[in-house]
Scaffold this motif. Structure first.
Motif, PDB file in Angstrom:
ATOM      1  N   SER A 182      28.976  52.202  57.314  1.00 35.56           N
ATOM      2  CA  SER A 182      28.511  53.436  58.368  1.00 35.56           C
ATOM      3  C   SER A 182      29.391  53.658  59.487  1.00 35.56           C
ATOM      4  O   SER A 182      30.288  52.877  59.794  1.00 35.56           O
ATOM      5  CB  SER A 182      26.986  53.087  58.727  1.00 35.56           C
ATOM      6  OG  SER A 182      27.014  51.953  59.631  1.00 35.56           O
ATOM      7  N   THR A 183      28.954  54.974  60.182  1.00 45.36           N
ATOM      8  CA  THR A 183      29.915  54.932  61.204  1.00 45.36           C
ATOM      9  C   THR A 183      29.371  54.316  62.360  1.00 45.36           C
ATOM     10  O   THR A 183      28.339  53.957  62.658  1.00 45.36           O
ATOM     11  CB  THR A 183      29.678  56.838  61.631  1.00 45.36           C
ATOM     12  OG1 THR A 183      29.855  57.387  60.353  1.00 45.36           O
ATOM     13  CG2 THR A 183      30.305  57.006  62.811  1.00 45.36           C
ATOM     14  N   PRO A 184      30.504  53.949  63.243  1.00 40.87           N
ATOM     15  CA  PRO A 184      30.246  52.924  64.209  1.00 40.87           C
ATOM     16  C   PRO A 184      29.045  53.632  65.275  1.00 40.87           C
ATOM     17  O   PRO A 184      29.309  54.996  65.404  1.00 40.87           O
ATOM     18  CB  PRO A 184      31.555  52.766  65.011  1.00 40.87           C
ATOM     19  CG  PRO A 184      32.516  52.888  63.948  1.00 40.87           C
ATOM     20  CD  PRO A 184      32.049  54.065  62.893  1.00 40.87           C
ATOM     21  N   SER A 212      34.131  47.837  66.755  1.00 38.38           N
ATOM     22  CA  SER A 212      33.173  48.422  66.674  1.00 38.38           C
ATOM     23  C   SER A 212      31.759  47.799  66.218  1.00 38.38           C
ATOM     24  O   SER A 212      32.025  46.711  65.646  1.00 38.38           O
ATOM     25  CB  SER A 212      33.569  49.759  65.576  1.00 38.38           C
ATOM     26  OG  SER A 212      33.956  49.293  64.727  1.00 38.38           O
ATOM     27  N   ARG A 235      28.281  48.726  63.966  1.00 34.97           N
ATOM     28  CA  ARG A 235      27.658  49.420  62.876  1.00 34.97           C
ATOM     29  C   ARG A 235      26.523  48.953  62.236  1.00 34.97           C
ATOM     30  O   ARG A 235      26.383  47.569  62.036  1.00 34.97           O
ATOM     31  CB  ARG A 235      28.791  49.725  61.831  1.00 34.97           C
ATOM     32  CG  ARG A 235      29.884  49.796  62.143  1.00 34.97           C
ATOM     33  CD  ARG A 235      31.087  49.580  60.950  1.00 34.97           C
ATOM     34  NE  ARG A 235      32.473  49.754  61.415  1.00 34.97           N
ATOM     35  CZ  ARG A 235      33.010  50.893  61.184  1.00 34.97           C
ATOM     36  NH1 ARG A 235      32.628  51.626  60.094  1.00 34.97           N
ATOM     37  NH2 ARG A 235      34.323  50.861  61.698  1.00 34.97           N
ATOM     38  N   GLU A 236      25.810  49.622  61.706  1.00 34.42           N
ATOM     39  CA  GLU A 236      24.483  49.194  60.895  1.00 34.42           C
ATOM     40  C   GLU A 236      25.042  48.602  59.628  1.00 34.42           C
ATOM     41  O   GLU A 236      24.156  47.674  59.090  1.00 34.42           O
ATOM     42  CB  GLU A 236      23.505  50.268  60.956  1.00 34.42           C
ATOM     43  CG  GLU A 236      22.891  50.711  62.257  1.00 34.42           C
ATOM     44  CD  GLU A 236      21.848  51.591  62.384  1.00 34.42           C
ATOM     45  OE1 GLU A 236      21.337  51.909  61.208  1.00 34.42           O
ATOM     46  OE2 GLU A 236      21.428  52.174  63.263  1.00 34.42           O
TER      47      GLU A 236
END
Length: 114
Positions: free
Chosen positions: A64-66, A57, A59-60
């Motif tokens: 954080s959420t992908p 994945s 992510r920032e």
């Protein structure tokens, strides 16, 4: 530093496969859908490990959420990559907003390991 034959490295002329990098974009706000599909996606990835050589994945930040994903795929052609993507639970389950498929050429001859 040794000289490298970059033409040979970028064409994979000695192989019957090509490397591809795929950048996936998740639909905005689809974090819960991603969580629901994750186990099926991971099982699918394990079943397709011969082609999907690296997967993960994006992510920032680590917490954080992908927002999407990145794969490195070994396949005979782009059509095979597209067919593979079509079977991924993240695709069939509606998580993906889209993706970009790129031909990937390694710049150095050593194997990729982590």
């Amino acid at each position: 530093m040794p000289a490298h034959d970059f033409t040979a490295l970028t064409t994979n002329s000695h192989e019957d496969w090509t490397l591809f990098a795929i950048r996936f974009h998740d639909k905005p706000g689809a974090g819960e859908l991603r969580r629901q599909l994750l186990q099926a996606h991971l099982a699918w990835a394990a079943e397709n490990a011969e082609m999907v050589r690296a997967i993960g994945s994006l992510r920032e930040s680590p917490e954080s959420t992908p927002v999407g994903g990145l794969w490195v795929v070994r396949a005979p052609d782009k059509a095979a990559v597209e067919a593979l993507i079509a079977t991924d639970p993240f695709t069939t389950g509606g998580l993906r907003a889209g993706w970009d498929i790129f031909y990937w050429s390694k710049a150095l001859p050593q194997p990729v390991t982590f």
